[in-house]
Scaffold this motif. Structure first.
Motif, mmCIF file in Angstrom:
data_model
loop_
_atom_site.group_PDB
_atom_site.id
_atom_site.type_symbol
_atom_site.label_atom_id
_atom_site.label_comp_id
_atom_site.label_asym_id
_atom_site.label_seq_id
_atom_site.Cartn_x
_atom_site.Cartn_y
_atom_site.Cartn_z
ATOM 1 N N VAL A 150 0.847 -1.190 0.000
ATOM 2 C CA VAL A 150 0.000 0.000 0.000
ATOM 3 C C VAL A 150 0.886 1.244 0.000
ATOM 4 O O VAL A 150 2.013 1.243 0.510
ATOM 5 C CB VAL A 150 -0.930 0.010 1.233
ATOM 6 N N PHE A 151 0.363 2.304 -0.608
ATOM 7 C CA PHE A 151 1.122 3.531 -0.800
ATOM 8 C C PHE A 151 0.413 4.694 -0.112
ATOM 9 O O PHE A 151 -0.818 4.760 -0.085
ATOM 10 C CB PHE A 151 1.280 3.846 -2.293
ATOM 11 N N ASN A 152 1.211 5.590 0.401
ATOM 12 C CA ASN A 152 0.669 6.826 0.951
ATOM 13 C C ASN A 152 0.336 7.760 -0.205
ATOM 14 O O ASN A 152 1.131 7.943 -1.130
ATOM 15 C CB ASN A 152 1.692 7.475 1.884
ATOM 16 N N SER A 153 -0.873 8.333 -0.177
ATOM 17 C CA SER A 153 -1.290 9.216 -1.261
ATOM 18 C C SER A 153 -2.262 10.229 -0.705
ATOM 19 O O SER A 153 -2.641 10.195 0.477
ATOM 20 C CB SER A 153 -1.957 8.417 -2.386
ATOM 21 N N GLN B 282 11.142 3.570 2.379
ATOM 22 C CA GLN B 282 10.919 4.883 2.988
ATOM 23 C C GLN B 282 10.838 5.977 1.943
ATOM 24 O O GLN B 282 10.034 6.909 2.056
ATOM 25 C CB GLN B 282 12.048 5.175 3.986
ATOM 26 N N GLN B 283 11.671 5.889 0.905
ATOM 27 C CA GLN B 283 11.687 6.936 -0.115
ATOM 28 C C GLN B 283 10.354 7.001 -0.859
ATOM 29 O O GLN B 283 9.870 8.089 -1.190
ATOM 30 C CB GLN B 283 12.830 6.693 -1.101
ATOM 31 N N ARG B 284 9.765 5.878 -1.113
ATOM 32 C CA ARG B 284 8.494 5.839 -1.853
ATOM 33 C C ARG B 284 7.284 5.831 -0.918
ATOM 34 O O ARG B 284 6.145 5.784 -1.395
ATOM 35 C CB ARG B 284 8.451 4.613 -2.758
ATOM 36 N N ASP B 285 7.542 5.875 0.383
ATOM 37 C CA ASP B 285 6.457 5.871 1.362
ATOM 38 C C ASP B 285 5.540 4.669 1.129
ATOM 39 O O ASP B 285 4.314 4.786 1.022
ATOM 40 C CB ASP B 285 5.667 7.179 1.259
ATOM 41 N N THR B 286 6.155 3.475 1.051
ATOM 42 C CA THR B 286 5.463 2.238 0.714
ATOM 43 C C THR B 286 5.479 1.300 1.913
ATOM 44 O O THR B 286 6.490 1.172 2.608
ATOM 45 C CB THR B 286 6.133 1.547 -0.492
#
Length: 665
Positions: free
Chosen positions: A243-246, A294-298
């Motif tokens: 899941v991704f932060n958006s 962490q870089q992709r907030d995944t």
């Protein structure tokens, strides 16, 4: 043009009929009982003729001419009232694929239909090998089929492919080609079993995507197990996904802890429970949440939970009833909608399981479904289908719906079990070709008991038998295709004509008027043969009708004017195609009235009329002997004039009339 005309004639011979009949009375005098359209404009089955030749005995010949179609090399068509025969032979140019040769033959008789054919074409270079065999049969005791398919697609040098990118003429290596494949291999296998009251299915799907370089994404899983409890439904769910932060979702707020996950899921499932007037509870069985990039907030969400619905059955039934009652495509009262909704909710879900795991290199999926109390659902679905039929078609389908109800009851009484199994594998070979292997089987248990139960319910299938076979294979640089089918059934021709008549009557009023005689025409035999090669197509078709004394109220031409024979022919040398329609005034043996033919729209100011004795009267007649030889029947020896059996024979004439109408249009 040749193929279109041929197809039209073949269909018309069975699907279109004329509408005259004559009854013979005691003594030498023949009484003609023929009624015509009230509106003569509806009786314009033929357009005005180009020429009319009158005789002094109440007969005449209408002549229609048109330019020769360059694509038709030869055409001969004819129908004869006295013999009850219709026949056509057409040959012309083949505009289809080159290097194609084939033949097909089909015969329909009173209680049997047979068809067989074969086709040969050039093997394309992309198809290395093909082997297909499908066979099946249905008798009083069994219903089964088997299918085997093997195909090897791609050339022997398929591992090296030329690529025209940017005009460089670059060569794509096998490794590069493999990298562009959607998959390395894929397979599926499974089965379906249906009884009179249960449905079950299980199977798997597996896909190997090959090695995924430079990828470390975690596998994702979605699985659920749905079952029915005494008070509702229970769903066990597994969700493992990235899941991704958006701007639309914050995974941390939704899934970071077990409490947050429970709150998120309760909100997600509560809407359904509220709509159906029930309650829902969610229990977390296992929970894991961690950051993976962490870089992709995944993040990786891995949660197992159980959802329990209670008290939703009444709400579900009410929602279904409301939807059925409000559906504009059905004609259901509120009471009927409620009753059908009750049947739909009688279904018992033993289990519905699904499990799918996907990753960069593979996909694996499996399912298992077991449902009981299946019959009420099928009955409800049939009633819904019946409710969608408009009033004009309702009578035509009444018997069919009644038969389906009886068939469902017979399945339950006999414990009929129908099973279908399959196994399919497709994979790339080492030399970059695609290899496909597939098998499928269908079988039944207790089929003999099922047919006995049908007979007890007035549906006799004791003499019904169907067999079929289809083969396709490569050999000596060619693809060979052949197949055959045979259907045996009491009154098969009558059943077929009845169904075609219904379809034609629904299609248009004009076709319905022609088709109205078919159910009484007592078809003896209908036959069609097609022969095709790279340059020509030849079609021959014919039909023979038995005599009948049926009285048909509506006429094709008018009160007293009947068709006795139709003949049409042309060849390569002819500049025009001529069709001759022989007509007879049924109430006089003197000269036919030109005014009456004008009233009927058969003659107008452009028609050249020849009185008895005038003009060239060398008209062709139908070759009834050739037609009889083609069909394998005996000639009746009638004189071609209306009399006993006229109604049956005119059904064949209607076919040729339909062709003539289409040509003139």
């Amino acid at each position: 043009m040749a193929l279109a005309l041929a197809a039209l004639v073949c269909l018309s011979m069975l699907a279109v009929g004329g509408t005259y009949s004559v009854s013979a009375t005691d003594g030498d005098e023949t009484e003609y009982d023929v009624e015509s359209y009230a509106d003569l404009e509806e009786a314009d089955a033929l357009e005005p003729a180009d020429e009319l030749y009158l005789e002094d005995d109440g007969s005449g010949v209408l002549v229609y001419t048109e330019d020769t179609d360059d694509e038709i090399d030869e055409m001969k068509l004819g129908a004869d009232v006295g013999e009850g025969l219709a026949h056509i032979l057409v040959s012309g140019e083949h505009d289809g694929e080159e290097d194609v040769e084939g033949e097909m033959s089909a015969v329909l008789e009173d209680d049997r239909f047979t068809a067989d054919g074969a086709l040969t074409m050039e093997q394309p270079p992309e198809l290395e090998e093909l082997d297909v065999e499908i066979v099946g049969k249905q008798t009083e005791e069994t219903s089964e089929f088997d299918a085997d398919v093997y195909a090897l697609i791609g050339t022997e040098d398929g591992g090296i492919q030329q690529v025209s990118t940017a005009g460089t003429g670059a060569v794509q290596t096998q490794t590069q080609a493999q990298q562009q494949r959607l998959f390395e291999s894929a397979s599926t296998s499974g089965d379906i079993e249906v009884t009179g009251d249960t449905f079950s299915s299980s199977g798997t799907v597996d896909v190997d995507f090959g090695t995924a370089p430079m990828s470390d994404s975690p596998d994702e899983t979605f699985a659920f197990d749905l079952s029915q409890t005494g008070t509702g439904y229970e769903i066990e769910v597994t969700e493992r996904e990235t899941v991704f932060n958006s701007m639309f979702a914050d995974p941390v707020e939704e899934w970071e802890t077990e409490a947050k996950a429970k709150a998120t899921l309760e909100e997600q499932y509560a809407g359904t429970a509220d709509e159906l007037g029930g309650e829902v509870t969610v229990e977390i069985d296992d929970h894991e949440f961690k950051e993976i990039d962490q870089q992709r907030d995944t993040y990786l969400k891995d949660v197992e939970y159980t959802v329990t619905y209670e008290g939703i059955e009444d709400g579900l039934e009410d929602a279904l009833a409301e939807e059925l009652a409000d559906d504009p495509s059905t004609d259901l009262s509120d009471d009927d909608a409620e009753r059908i909704a009750g049947q739909l909710t009688e279904i018992e879900i033993e289990t519905v399981e699904f499990d799918m795991t996907t990753g960069d290199e593979a996909l694996e999926a499996a399912w298992n479904v077991e449902i009981a109390e299946y019959a009420p659902v099928m009955e409800a679905m049939m009633e819904i289908s019946e409710a969608t039929i408009d009033d004009e078609q309702e009578n035509a389908f009444d018997d069919e719906f009644e038969d389906v109800d009886e068939m469902l009851a017979a399945q339950q009484a006999a414990d009929l079990r129908t099973t279908v199994e399959w196994d399919v594998n497709v994979a790339y070979t080492d030399d970059n070709r695609i290899e496909l292997e597939a098998t499928a089987t269908g079988d039944t248990e207790n089929y003999d008991a099922y047919t006995d139960e049908l007979a007890d319910r007035g549906i006799d299938v004791g003499d019904q038998e169907t067999t079929f076979e289809f083969n396709a294979y490569t050999e000596d640089g060619e693809i060979n295709v052949d197949g055959n089918v045979e259907v045996g059934m009491d009154d098969l021709a009558e059943e077929f004509l009845t169904s075609v008549t219904t379809a034609m009557q629904d299609e248009s009023d004009e076709l319905g008027n022609f088709a109205s005689t078919l159910e009484d025409s007592e078809l003896e035999i209908a036959k069609v043969d097609v022969d095709v090669d790279s340059e020509t197509v030849e079609l021959e078709a014919g039909a023979k009708f038995e005599d009948t004394e049926s009285l048909i109220e509506d006429g094709v031409l008018g009160d007293n004017v009947a068709v006795t024979q139709i003949v049409g022919e042309n060849d390569d040398d002819a500049e025009e195609v001529a069709t001759y329609v022989y007509v007879q005034d049924l109430e006089t043996d003197e000269e036919m009235s030109e005014d009456e033919l004008t009233e009927l729209g058969l003659v107008d100011d452009d028609t050249e009329v020849y009185e008895p004795g005038e003009g060239d009267r060398d008209f062709p007649e139908m070759d009834t002997e050739a037609a009889a030889n083609y069909l394998g029947v005996d000639l009746e020896g009638e004189d071609g004039m209306p009399g006993f059996g006229f109604g049956a024979a005119i059904a064949a004439l209607g076919a040729v009339l339909a062709v003539l109408i289409a040509r003139r249009a």
